[in-house]
Design an enzyme around this catalytic site. Structure first.
Site, mmCIF file in Angstrom:
data_model
loop_
_atom_site.group_PDB
_atom_site.id
_atom_site.type_symbol
_atom_site.label_atom_id
_atom_site.label_comp_id
_atom_site.label_asym_id
_atom_site.label_seq_id
_atom_site.Cartn_x
_atom_site.Cartn_y
_atom_site.Cartn_z
ATOM 1 N N LYS A 256 -7.831 -4.996 19.657
ATOM 2 C CA LYS A 256 -8.410 -3.776 19.088
ATOM 3 C C LYS A 256 -7.438 -3.137 18.096
ATOM 4 O O LYS A 256 -7.797 -2.815 16.987
ATOM 5 C CB LYS A 256 -8.742 -2.792 20.216
ATOM 6 C CG LYS A 256 -9.305 -1.466 19.730
ATOM 7 C CD LYS A 256 -9.709 -0.566 20.878
ATOM 8 C CE LYS A 256 -10.246 0.769 20.333
ATOM 9 N NZ LYS A 256 -10.665 1.689 21.421
ATOM 10 N N GLU B 277 2.245 -8.798 23.051
ATOM 11 C CA GLU B 277 1.971 -10.132 23.584
ATOM 12 C C GLU B 277 1.040 -10.912 22.659
ATOM 13 O O GLU B 277 1.254 -12.094 22.366
ATOM 14 C CB GLU B 277 1.336 -10.044 24.975
ATOM 15 C CG GLU B 277 2.184 -9.339 26.037
ATOM 16 C CD GLU B 277 1.801 -7.893 26.215
ATOM 17 O OE1 GLU B 277 1.519 -7.219 25.200
ATOM 18 O OE2 GLU B 277 1.783 -7.449 27.376
ATOM 19 N N GLY C 162 -11.149 -0.747 25.077
ATOM 20 C CA GLY C 162 -10.824 -2.167 25.227
ATOM 21 C C GLY C 162 -11.511 -2.802 26.423
ATOM 22 O O GLY C 162 -12.139 -3.851 26.310
ATOM 23 N N ARG C 163 -11.484 -2.098 27.568
ATOM 24 C CA ARG C 163 -12.069 -2.669 28.787
ATOM 25 C C ARG C 163 -13.595 -2.594 28.805
ATOM 26 O O ARG C 163 -14.232 -2.995 29.757
ATOM 27 C CB ARG C 163 -11.459 -1.996 30.014
ATOM 28 C CG ARG C 163 -11.508 -0.481 29.982
ATOM 29 C CD ARG C 163 -10.562 0.110 31.008
ATOM 30 N NE ARG C 163 -10.506 1.571 30.919
ATOM 31 C CZ ARG C 163 -9.689 2.229 30.130
ATOM 32 N NH1 ARG C 163 -8.837 1.567 29.353
ATOM 33 N NH2 ARG C 163 -9.683 3.559 30.081
ATOM 34 N N GLU D 247 -7.882 0.825 35.223
ATOM 35 C CA GLU D 247 -7.373 1.405 33.968
ATOM 36 C C GLU D 247 -8.223 2.615 33.573
ATOM 37 O O GLU D 247 -7.774 3.488 32.835
ATOM 38 C CB GLU D 247 -7.362 0.365 32.848
ATOM 39 C CG GLU D 247 -6.501 0.768 31.661
ATOM 40 C CD GLU D 247 -6.226 -0.385 30.699
ATOM 41 O OE1 GLU D 247 -7.080 -0.620 29.811
ATOM 42 O OE2 GLU D 247 -5.181 -1.030 30.834
ATOM 43 N N HIS E 216 -10.361 -17.818 54.160
ATOM 44 C CA HIS E 216 -9.183 -18.585 54.575
ATOM 45 C C HIS E 216 -7.911 -18.009 53.952
ATOM 46 O O HIS E 216 -6.914 -18.706 53.837
ATOM 47 C CB HIS E 216 -9.371 -20.049 54.169
ATOM 48 C CG HIS E 216 -10.654 -20.614 54.651
ATOM 49 N ND1 HIS E 216 -10.811 -21.170 55.905
ATOM 50 C CD2 HIS E 216 -11.896 -20.625 54.076
ATOM 51 C CE1 HIS E 216 -12.073 -21.548 56.068
ATOM 52 N NE2 HIS E 216 -12.755 -21.225 54.969
ATOM 53 N N LYS F 13 4.573 -0.148 27.190
ATOM 54 C CA LYS F 13 4.681 -0.829 25.892
ATOM 55 C C LYS F 13 5.907 -0.316 25.136
ATOM 56 O O LYS F 13 6.669 -1.071 24.546
ATOM 57 C CB LYS F 13 3.428 -0.565 25.044
ATOM 58 C CG LYS F 13 2.171 -1.290 25.501
ATOM 59 C CD LYS F 13 1.012 -0.991 24.520
ATOM 60 C CE LYS F 13 -0.256 -1.735 24.924
ATOM 61 N NZ LYS F 13 -1.390 -1.470 24.016
#
Ligand code: F6P
Length: 559
Positions: A206, A212, A267-268, A353, A384, A500
């Protein structure tokens, strides 16, 4: 000033928590043969059974009152109409506009945004079809065979989850890969075995300033140039989904290959935008539109259904009962569907978030719990791994079971085993095991399960693009409703900007003995320094990395 915890309804719920503390969920069924019919509902291809939740009729009625006394009706109308509800970033919240199939304008700052949304949708359509039919060629004239999405957080989790969930609809001659972690092992693993001449990279970001993603994008470009093409060929193999066209073009992406979206898409919440390009490439534009249609149908349900019959509202209220009155700290998401194995990770960002906040929309600290820790894994694997704790541990963990009814051809027996396992677990969590059933005798029975542990079951008729779209919109609106009742801003994320920024500061000090950090960080930096020499390329993936979040060095905190 309105004090949620002092409201009459909140106090009534606190009282109800006390008076129902010793109730058993299974007794609610014994006392009401219609419980299942009253506490289940269908919306399109989704069916929700919340009758195994620890809510009496009175608790549910009071929770609905809580919603009615909140600002939900007003804030919901504000969100859908583009009012500025993300108050700390001074932005509207309009991911719903991306799937708005209705008529009429939607204005942001007085300008109808629907034309540009439709223009971008058309751009996605043209591009995805060109790649899928082989019209879009790589630099040596061959068609694209591999698509690599480079992004993180909402620029990865949504498209990644959806492509995996809808794998059976994937174009047979295209493979899809997702690089998100800055750990070089991630991109190295993805690139090994790919042919640069037939690989398309989507730089999904965005802001076009996430360290990263930029580092991964630069590494991908270097790999492409080292192994195949020239600078002039980058344009045929790199496109971008971003709000930051200038930075994308500075990276070397042609203007016509920047698929824009807008600041008012979180973003999410962005998989419905050009961030969803990998989905359209994988399942085709028609399938992508079905995904949007499913979400749109859930939007219409959310807007129109009375709260007592409103799936997102009911899920939100049951969550508030768990978190604010029953003491739940976490919410487990257990899809009994291997195709949904990335859903928990997606919902983790969506929920945590959004609602991982401790101040209200006025900046005042809240005096109640807000967003839960969201976690999970597919069933039957979870049986399990962590079901022991859920059955016999000391913690109170509400569970959302999610499954699709229609089996894949050829594995009907597996699907039957999958679904019966899920139903058995939901029943066992509620009923527990009677004394002596597993153990023996009158001695304290370490073998029995106390039961009375809450769950809902959410069934999709079939895992289709439409039903997946509805499922995701359902959870988006559940998170929104909880945020409104908690009176927090679900749409900013200042907590991640801090990390960040400090990452930028630390990476700049890797070869300096900075006194700006605590002793632990300094000594650990010394260890790290001793083990490698920083690569010659610019830190943070290049100058455009000095975007959002990069600030002057922090002053050392006074002792
Ligand atoms: O996690 C913080 C965050 O800003 C998310 O909200 C976002 O989805 C992610 O980082 C990636 O940001 P961008 O899409 O700008 O690279």
């Amino acid at each position: 000033m309105f004090q949620l915890t002092r409201s009459v309804t909140w106090q009534a719920l606190k009282e109800l928590q006390k008076t129902t503390a010793d109730d058993r969920i299974s007794d609610y069924f014994a006392g009401d043969p219609d419980r299942f019919d009253k506490m289940s509902l269908r919306v399109g291809g989704l069916f929700l059974d919340y009758s195994k939740q620890p809510v009496s009729d009175e608790v549910l009625e009071t929770l609905i009152e809580l919603a009615e006394h909140s600002a939900l009706v007003q804030r919901r109308a504000q969100m859908f109409s583009g009012d500025i509800i993300n108050v700390t970033e001074d932005r509207p919240v309009l991911h719903t506009a991306l799937r708005n199939l209705g008529e009429g304008p939607l204005k942001v700052d007085g300008k109808d945004v629907m034309p540009e949304i439709q223009r971008t949708r058309e751009q996605i359509k043209q591009f995805s079809e060109a790649v899928r039919i082989g019209e879009w060629k790589g630099f040596d004239g061959r068609r694209i065979k591999a698509v690599v999405n480079i992004g993180i957080g909402g620029s990865d989790l949504g498209p990644n989850m959806a492509c995996r969930a809808l794998l059976k609809y994937r174009h047979p001659e295209l493979s899809f890969h997702f690089v998100s972690n800055v750990d070089g092992a991630h991109i190295q693993k993805v690139l090994s075995g790919l042919d640069p001449a037939t690989t398309l990279f989507i730089v999904s970001t965005k802001t076009f300033s996430t360290q990263e993603t930029l580092l991964n994008a630069h590494t991908a470009r270097r790999w492409f140039l080292d192994n195949a093409g020239e600078d002039a060929d980058v344009g045929a193999h790199f496109i971008a989904a971003s709000t930051n066209k200038a930075a994308a073009m500075a990276f070397g992406i042609r203007e016509e290959n920047v698929f824009e979206f807008w600041a008012w898409v979180g973003g999410r919440y962005s998989m419905w935008s050009s961030i969803g390009l990998p989905i359209a490439l994988s399942i085709g534009f028609e399938g992508f539109m079905e995904l949007l249609e499913g979400a749109y149908e859930m939007d219409q349900h959310f807007l129109s259904a009375p709260f007592a019959e409103n799936m997102p509202v009911l899920m939100a209220l049951i969550g508030i009962w768990h978190i604010n009155f029953q003491g739940a700290e976490t919410q487990a998401i257990v899809p009994y569907d291997q195709a949904l194995h990335q859903l928990p990770a997606f919902l983790q960002q969506l929920d945590m978030e959004s609602n991982g906040k401790s101040v209200d929309i006025f900046g005042h600290p809240v005096d109640y719990k807000t967003g839960p820790i969201v976690w999970g894994q597919t069933g039957s694997n979870g049986q399990h791994a962590f079901f022991q704790l859920l059955h016999q541990g000391t913690r109170y963990v509400p569970i959302d079971f999610i499954a699709s009814l229609k089996p894949e051809p050829g594995v009907e027996d597996h699907h039957f085993a999958l679904l019966t396992n899920m139903l058995a677990q939901a029943n066992a969590f509620m009923e527990g095991s009677l004394k002596g059933e597993e153990g023996s005798g009158s001695r304290p029975d370490p073998y029995s399960c106390p039961g009375n542990r809450p769950s809902s079951v959410l069934l999709l008729d079939e895992l289709t693009p439409r039903n997946l779209g509805a499922l995701i919109a359902l959870y988006e609106h559940k998170v929104f409703v909880q945020g409104v009742i908690w009176n927090i801003n679900s749409f900013d994320q200042w907590g991640v900007q801090l990390g960040k920024r400090i990452a930028g500061e630390i990476s700049e000090h890797i070869d300096a003995r900075s006194q700006d950090f605590d002793a632990s960080t300094q000594r650990l930096l010394a260890l790290v320094r001793g083990h490698f020499t920083p690569p010659d390329r610019e830190p943070n993936g290049g100058k455009e990395a000095k975007g959002e979040g990069a600030r002057p060095r922090r002053k050392k905190r006074q002792a």
